[in-house]
Design a protein around this motif. Structure first.
Motif, PDB file in Angstrom:
ATOM      1  N   LYS A 217      -1.431   4.902   6.717  1.00 29.85           N
ATOM      2  CA  LYS A 217      -1.937   4.503   5.402  1.00 29.85           C
ATOM      3  C   LYS A 217      -1.199   5.312   4.338  1.00 29.85           C
ATOM      4  O   LYS A 217      -0.899   6.482   4.542  1.00 29.85           O
ATOM      5  CB  LYS A 217      -3.430   4.787   5.337  1.00 29.85           C
ATOM      6  CG  LYS A 217      -4.183   3.840   6.264  1.00 29.85           C
ATOM      7  CD  LYS A 217      -5.675   3.913   6.113  1.00 29.85           C
ATOM      8  CE  LYS A 217      -6.266   2.739   6.862  1.00 29.85           C
ATOM      9  NZ  LYS A 217      -7.528   3.035   7.508  1.00 29.85           N
ATOM     10  N   CYS A 301      -3.562  -2.940   5.199  1.00 29.56           N
ATOM     11  CA  CYS A 301      -4.085  -1.581   5.377  1.00 29.56           C
ATOM     12  C   CYS A 301      -2.989  -0.551   5.609  1.00 29.56           C
ATOM     13  O   CYS A 301      -3.166   0.627   5.323  1.00 29.56           O
ATOM     14  CB  CYS A 301      -4.999  -1.505   6.601  1.00 29.56           C
ATOM     15  SG  CYS A 301      -6.340  -2.663   6.569  1.00 29.56           S
ATOM     16  N   TYR A 302      -1.875  -0.978   6.207  1.00 30.64           N
ATOM     17  CA  TYR A 302      -0.869  -0.004   6.648  1.00 30.64           C
ATOM     18  C   TYR A 302       0.499  -0.282   6.064  1.00 30.64           C
ATOM     19  O   TYR A 302       0.866  -1.435   5.836  1.00 30.64           O
ATOM     20  CB  TYR A 302      -0.749  -0.029   8.169  1.00 30.64           C
ATOM     21  CG  TYR A 302      -1.932   0.592   8.874  1.00 30.64           C
ATOM     22  CD1 TYR A 302      -2.027   1.969   9.014  1.00 30.64           C
ATOM     23  CD2 TYR A 302      -2.951  -0.217   9.392  1.00 30.64           C
ATOM     24  CE1 TYR A 302      -3.110   2.539   9.653  1.00 30.64           C
ATOM     25  CE2 TYR A 302      -4.043   0.361  10.034  1.00 30.64           C
ATOM     26  CZ  TYR A 302      -4.119   1.743  10.161  1.00 30.64           C
ATOM     27  OH  TYR A 302      -5.173   2.311  10.786  1.00 30.64           O
TER      28      TYR A 302
END
Ligand code: PHE
Length: 340
Positions: A217, A301-302
């Motif tokens: 992240k 999210c990443y």
């Protein structure tokens, strides 16, 4: 038998025989090897003769081992004979840099040393080592990396095809394997042979790459730059002047190429850096969201960054070599010079 020729000796002999057969240049040297390893006076034949002096029990186990050693040599001779007659050569697919060295004191191959040095650095950072096949599917080598069929960048790669598969043209193919195997967050490296149809003093049809892939992240380009700077300084054991140039790879966005101030002339300009003072050494970038998706990681999210670097290139700079072909000629006078 055991006070004549121990089985372990015969097994060592087998390794030597296989290696010499593989490297035989013509049929007459192959015949000499046949006489040396399977002829009447060869250790293998003499040992087989002695079998009948053993007890039934010993004869069974030792006999089986001996016959399998002999047939391994026979098979290798047969295969090499065919290859020499048809002019085909084994594609160096199983080039084994851990193969024992005979005679002189053994040292590691300079490429092995370079890869060990790189591994040490990445292991300190908690990276896992991942692997992928060298004979790869089109999907992992291209499609999943955002290089669809008919995309012009496929022609950049000078690919070797084997039926419906390819010899991987870069270790980026391992990115997808790594993401699917480990998921996010991830710090992974892959290292090994890659193949492109290209050959001169600085290109070899088989060469090695190191691939690094970090997924987490809030990863950003500054993190990538920091890791690269640290990596290069640890590897070259000195301060390294680095610059990034905007570039394009289908699987990263944004992408960059990294140059370092020539380590041979300190940026003054020499033959190695073609008088520019800079050396291009690696490609990198932020992993493209669709590549994360192919790796089953949610790009919402990443983020990830990745880079790929030629191991031979790094080794040549580290050791000050100008011709890459030295690595593959196996000249013991060259190989003996490398200790670390
Ligand atoms: N795979 C690219 C090459 O072989 C290098 C690269 C790896 C670029 C990872 C960006 C990210 O040239």
């Amino acid at each position: 038998l055991s006070d004549l020729v121990p089985l372990s000796t015969l097994k060592t002999l087998l390794v030597e025989a296989l290696s010499l057969i593989e490297r035989a240049k013509d049929l007459s040297s192959l015949e000499q090897l046949r006489v040396r390893f399977l002829g009447k006076k060869s250790l293998i034949s003499l040992s087989l003769k002695k079998l009948k002096e053993l007890s039934l029990e010993e004869r069974k186990s030792t006999g089986a081992e001996l016959h399998s050693i002999r047939s391994s040599v026979q098979d290798a001779l047969e295969e090499k004979k065919k290859a020499l007659k048809t002019g085909s050569s084994s594609l160096l697919l199983d080039w084994d840099y851990h193969c024992p060295v005979y005679g002189e004191e053994a040292t590691f191959h300079p490429l092995t040393l370079t890869m060990q040095r790189l591994e040490d650095i990445f292991f300190q950072w908690g990276c896992v080592m991942v692997d992928g096949p060298q004979i790869e599917s089109d999907y992992y080598n291209f499609t999943a990396l955002n290089i669809p069929e008919n995309h012009p960048s496929r022609t950049m790669h000078d690919t070797f095809y084997i039926q419906d598969r390819v010899l991987r043209t870069h270790t980026s193919s391992v990115q997808i394997h790594a993401m699917r195997e480990w998921g996010a967050p991830l710090r992974a490296i892959a290292m090994g042979p890659t193949y492109r149809c290209d050959s001169d003093a600085t290109h070899s049809p088989m060469f090695h790459q190191l691939e690094a892939l970090w997924v987490d992240k809030d990863l950003n380009f500054a993190n990538l730059k920091g890791v690269l700077q640290e990596l290069l300084e640890l590897f070259f054991e000195r301060k390294v002047n680095m610059r990034l140039r905007r570039s394009f790879f289908p699987f990263t966005e944004p992408s960059a190429e990294v140059d370092i101030a020539c380590v041979l002339c300190e940026g003054q300009g020499c033959r190695t850096c073609k008088q520019t003072g800079w050396l291009e050494i690696l490609g990198c970038g932020m992993v493209h969201p669709s590549v994360l998706e192919h790796g089953h990681i949610d790009p919402a999210c990443y983020q990830g960054f990745a880079f790929g670097v030629g191991v031979e290139r790094l080794a040549m700079l580290k050791y000050g070599l100008s011709d890459l072909r030295l690595f593959y000629e196996n000249d013991p006078r060259f190989l003996r010079q490398f200790f670390r």
